[in-house]
Design a protein around this motif. Structure first.
Motif, PDB file in Angstrom:
ATOM      1  N   VAL A   1     -25.635  50.601 -41.483  1.00 62.11           N
ATOM      2  CA  VAL A   1     -25.737  49.451 -40.588  1.00 62.11           C
ATOM      3  C   VAL A   1     -26.032  48.216 -41.430  1.00 62.11           C
ATOM      4  O   VAL A   1     -26.785  48.286 -42.404  1.00 62.11           O
ATOM      5  N   ILE A   2     -25.459  47.079 -41.008  1.00 65.30           N
ATOM      6  CA  ILE A   2     -25.715  45.808 -41.683  1.00 65.30           C
ATOM      7  C   ILE A   2     -26.335  44.842 -40.682  1.00 65.30           C
ATOM      8  O   ILE A   2     -25.833  44.681 -39.564  1.00 65.30           O
ATOM      9  N   ILE A   3     -27.428  44.222 -41.090  1.00 68.86           N
ATOM     10  CA  ILE A   3     -28.048  43.153 -40.312  1.00 68.86           C
ATOM     11  C   ILE A   3     -27.762  41.859 -41.073  1.00 68.86           C
ATOM     12  O   ILE A   3     -28.118  41.738 -42.244  1.00 68.86           O
ATOM     13  N   ALA A   4     -27.094  40.925 -40.415  1.00 73.06           N
ATOM     14  CA  ALA A   4     -26.724  39.675 -41.072  1.00 73.06           C
ATOM     15  C   ALA A   4     -27.303  38.495 -40.309  1.00 73.06           C
ATOM     16  O   ALA A   4     -27.070  38.346 -39.107  1.00 73.06           O
ATOM     17  N   ALA A   5     -28.058  37.675 -41.016  1.00 75.00           N
ATOM     18  CA  ALA A   5     -28.703  36.522 -40.398  1.00 75.00           C
ATOM     19  C   ALA A   5     -28.020  35.245 -40.848  1.00 75.00           C
ATOM     20  O   ALA A   5     -27.630  35.120 -42.011  1.00 75.00           O
ATOM     21  N   ALA A   6     -27.872  34.311 -39.923  1.00 76.32           N
ATOM     22  CA  ALA A   6     -27.273  33.040 -40.288  1.00 76.32           C
ATOM     23  C   ALA A   6     -27.644  31.979 -39.267  1.00 76.32           C
ATOM     24  O   ALA A   6     -27.808  32.256 -38.082  1.00 76.32           O
ATOM     25  N   GLY A   7     -27.771  30.776 -39.752  1.00 77.60           N
ATOM     26  CA  GLY A   7     -28.022  29.631 -38.888  1.00 77.60           C
ATOM     27  C   GLY A   7     -26.842  28.679 -38.942  1.00 77.60           C
ATOM     28  O   GLY A   7     -25.859  28.899 -39.649  1.00 77.60           O
ATOM     29  N   MET A   8     -26.955  27.636 -38.186  1.00 82.05           N
ATOM     30  CA  MET A   8     -25.944  26.579 -38.106  1.00 82.05           C
ATOM     31  C   MET A   8     -24.557  27.150 -37.819  1.00 82.05           C
ATOM     32  O   MET A   8     -24.327  27.662 -36.746  1.00 82.05           O
ATOM     33  N   ALA A   9     -23.628  27.115 -38.765  1.00 80.51           N
ATOM     34  CA  ALA A   9     -22.273  27.606 -38.506  1.00 80.51           C
ATOM     35  C   ALA A   9     -22.253  29.102 -38.240  1.00 80.51           C
ATOM     36  O   ALA A   9     -21.382  29.605 -37.545  1.00 80.51           O
ATOM     37  N   ALA A  10     -23.220  29.816 -38.794  1.00 81.34           N
ATOM     38  CA  ALA A  10     -23.445  31.245 -38.532  1.00 81.34           C
ATOM     39  C   ALA A  10     -22.205  32.103 -38.716  1.00 81.34           C
ATOM     40  O   ALA A  10     -21.949  33.016 -37.953  1.00 81.34           O
ATOM     41  N   ALA A  11     -21.453  31.857 -39.762  1.00 82.49           N
ATOM     42  CA  ALA A  11     -20.236  32.616 -40.015  1.00 82.49           C
ATOM     43  C   ALA A  11     -20.494  33.963 -40.672  1.00 82.49           C
ATOM     44  O   ALA A  11     -19.660  34.866 -40.573  1.00 82.49           O
ATOM     45  N   LEU A  12     -21.633  34.122 -41.332  1.00 83.33           N
ATOM     46  CA  LEU A  12     -21.871  35.307 -42.157  1.00 83.33           C
ATOM     47  C   LEU A  12     -21.693  36.632 -41.413  1.00 83.33           C
ATOM     48  O   LEU A  12     -20.969  37.508 -41.903  1.00 83.33           O
ATOM     49  N   PRO A  13     -22.309  36.841 -40.251  1.00 84.18           N
ATOM     50  CA  PRO A  13     -22.118  38.143 -39.591  1.00 84.18           C
ATOM     51  C   PRO A  13     -20.653  38.455 -39.283  1.00 84.18           C
ATOM     52  O   PRO A  13     -20.191  39.575 -39.509  1.00 84.18           O
ATOM     53  N   GLY A  14     -19.916  37.477 -38.813  1.00 85.02           N
ATOM     54  CA  GLY A  14     -18.510  37.702 -38.489  1.00 85.02           C
ATOM     55  C   GLY A  14     -17.651  37.939 -39.704  1.00 85.02           C
ATOM     56  O   GLY A  14     -16.740  38.774 -39.680  1.00 85.02           O
ATOM     57  N   VAL A  15     -17.909  37.225 -40.783  1.00 82.29           N
ATOM     58  CA  VAL A  15     -17.154  37.428 -42.016  1.00 82.29           C
ATOM     59  C   VAL A  15     -17.403  38.832 -42.551  1.00 82.29           C
ATOM     60  O   VAL A  15     -16.474  39.518 -42.989  1.00 82.29           O
ATOM     61  N   ILE A  16     -18.647  39.278 -42.491  1.00 83.93           N
ATOM     62  CA  ILE A  16     -18.953  40.646 -42.931  1.00 83.93           C
ATOM     63  C   ILE A  16     -18.252  41.657 -42.023  1.00 83.93           C
ATOM     64  O   ILE A  16     -17.610  42.595 -42.497  1.00 83.93           O
ATOM     65  N   ALA A  17     -18.346  41.459 -40.706  1.00 81.84           N
ATOM     66  CA  ALA A  17     -17.730  42.396 -39.753  1.00 81.84           C
ATOM     67  C   ALA A  17     -16.218  42.488 -39.948  1.00 81.84           C
ATOM     68  O   ALA A  17     -15.625  43.539 -39.704  1.00 81.84           O
ATOM     69  N   ALA A  18     -15.599  41.412 -40.396  1.00 80.86           N
ATOM     70  CA  ALA A  18     -14.148  41.415 -40.604  1.00 80.86           C
ATOM     71  C   ALA A  18     -13.725  42.306 -41.767  1.00 80.86           C
ATOM     72  O   ALA A  18     -12.571  42.720 -41.833  1.00 80.86           O
ATOM     73  N   SER A  19     -14.672  42.627 -42.657  1.00 79.69           N
ATOM     74  CA  SER A  19     -14.318  43.382 -43.860  1.00 79.69           C
ATOM     75  C   SER A  19     -14.978  44.745 -43.964  1.00 79.69           C
ATOM     76  O   SER A  19     -15.011  45.334 -45.039  1.00 79.69           O
ATOM     77  N   THR A  20     -15.534  45.248 -42.846  1.00 79.81           N
ATOM     78  CA  THR A  20     -16.150  46.575 -42.862  1.00 79.81           C
ATOM     79  C   THR A  20     -15.962  47.241 -41.506  1.00 79.81           C
ATOM     80  O   THR A  20     -15.754  46.566 -40.499  1.00 79.81           O
ATOM     81  N   THR A  21     -16.059  48.565 -41.500  1.00 84.14           N
ATOM     82  CA  THR A  21     -16.049  49.302 -40.237  1.00 84.14           C
ATOM     83  C   THR A  21     -17.464  49.663 -39.802  1.00 84.14           C
ATOM     84  O   THR A  21     -17.652  50.288 -38.759  1.00 84.14           O
ATOM     85  N   LEU A  22     -18.455  49.273 -40.591  1.00 85.87           N
ATOM     86  CA  LEU A  22     -19.846  49.543 -40.228  1.00 85.87           C
ATOM     87  C   LEU A  22     -20.286  48.610 -39.109  1.00 85.87           C
ATOM     88  O   LEU A  22     -19.786  47.487 -38.990  1.00 85.87           O
TER      89      LEU A  22
END
Length: 168
Positions: free
Chosen positions: A60-81
Motif C-alpha cells: 500500500v502507498i500513502i501519498a500526501a500532497a497539498g496545493m495542486a496535489a498531483a502526487l497521489p494520482g501520478v503514483i496511482a497512474a504508474s502502479t497497481t498497488l
C-alpha cells in the motif's frame, strides 16, 4: 525488515501532518518507509518509485500532497498497488488539495481521506493489510478496542461531572 507501506510526501514540510501515519504504523508494528518525492520537481523519481513499488514488496502507498496535489494520482497512474491520498491543508483550507486528489479519471483510483487525516490513511492501509495477515488483523482489532475503551472511560468520567440541572 522490508516495508509493506510507503509514505510519500511532496516535501518534508508535510512531515508534521504525516507523522501521525508514521506513529500509527509504528504502534501497530507495520514496517514502512518514508520518502519525499515531488510530482512536479522530481517526476522521473516518482515514476521510478511507483513502477517498482510492487516488485520491492510494498502493498500500500500513502501519498500526501497539498496545493495542486498531483502526487497521489501520478503514483496511482504508474502502479497497481492501492494508493491512499492525504490532502494537506494549505490554501483554501485544503479543499483545493482534496478536490485534486478525489477527481481522478476512470481507471486511476486514489482512495482519499480527510484533509490532514494521515492517521486515518494509516488505519486504512492497515485494514487493507489485515485482509491477508492475521497478526496485523489482531493488532488492528486491539487498537480499535482501545479506541472504544477510551470513549467508554470518557463517558464514565462525564458521569462524575455534577451540575444542578444535569440529569445523568
Amino acid at each position: 525488515m522490508k516495508p509493506l507501506v510507503s509514505i510519500i510526501m511532496g516535501s518534508t514540510s508535510d512531515l508534521p501532518v504525516m507523522e501521525k501515519a508514521c506513529q500509527l504504523l509504528d504502534e501497530l508494528q507495520v514496517p514502512f518507509e518514508v520518502n519525499a518525492l515531488s510530482a512536479h520537481r522530481t517526476p522521473d523519481a516518482v515514476e521510478a518509485f511507483a513502477s517498482t513499488a510492487k516488485d520491492r514488496g510494498l502493498k500500500v502507498i500513502i501519498a500526501a500532497a497539498g496545493m495542486a496535489a498531483a502526487l497521489p494520482g501520478v503514483i496511482a497512474a504508474s502502479t497497481t498497488l492501492p494508493v491512499i491520498g492525504v490532502p494537506i491543508k494549505g490554501m483554501l483550507d485544503g479543499l483545493d488539495a482534496m478536490l485534486s486528489i478525489i477527481q481522478m479519471p476512470p481507471g486511476i483510483p486514489v482512495a482519499t481521506v480527510g484533509v490532514n487525516a494521515a492517521q486515518n490513511a494509516a488505519i486504512l492501509a492497515v485494514e487493507m493489510l489485515a485482509l491477508s495477515d492475521e497478526q496485523i488483523a489482531q493488532r488492528l482489532a486491539d487498537y480499535k478496542a482501545g479506541l472504544k475503551a477510551k470513549i467508554e472511560k470518557a463517558n464514565r468520567d462525564l458521569a462524575e461531572v455534577k451540575y444542578a440541572y444535569k440529569t445523568n
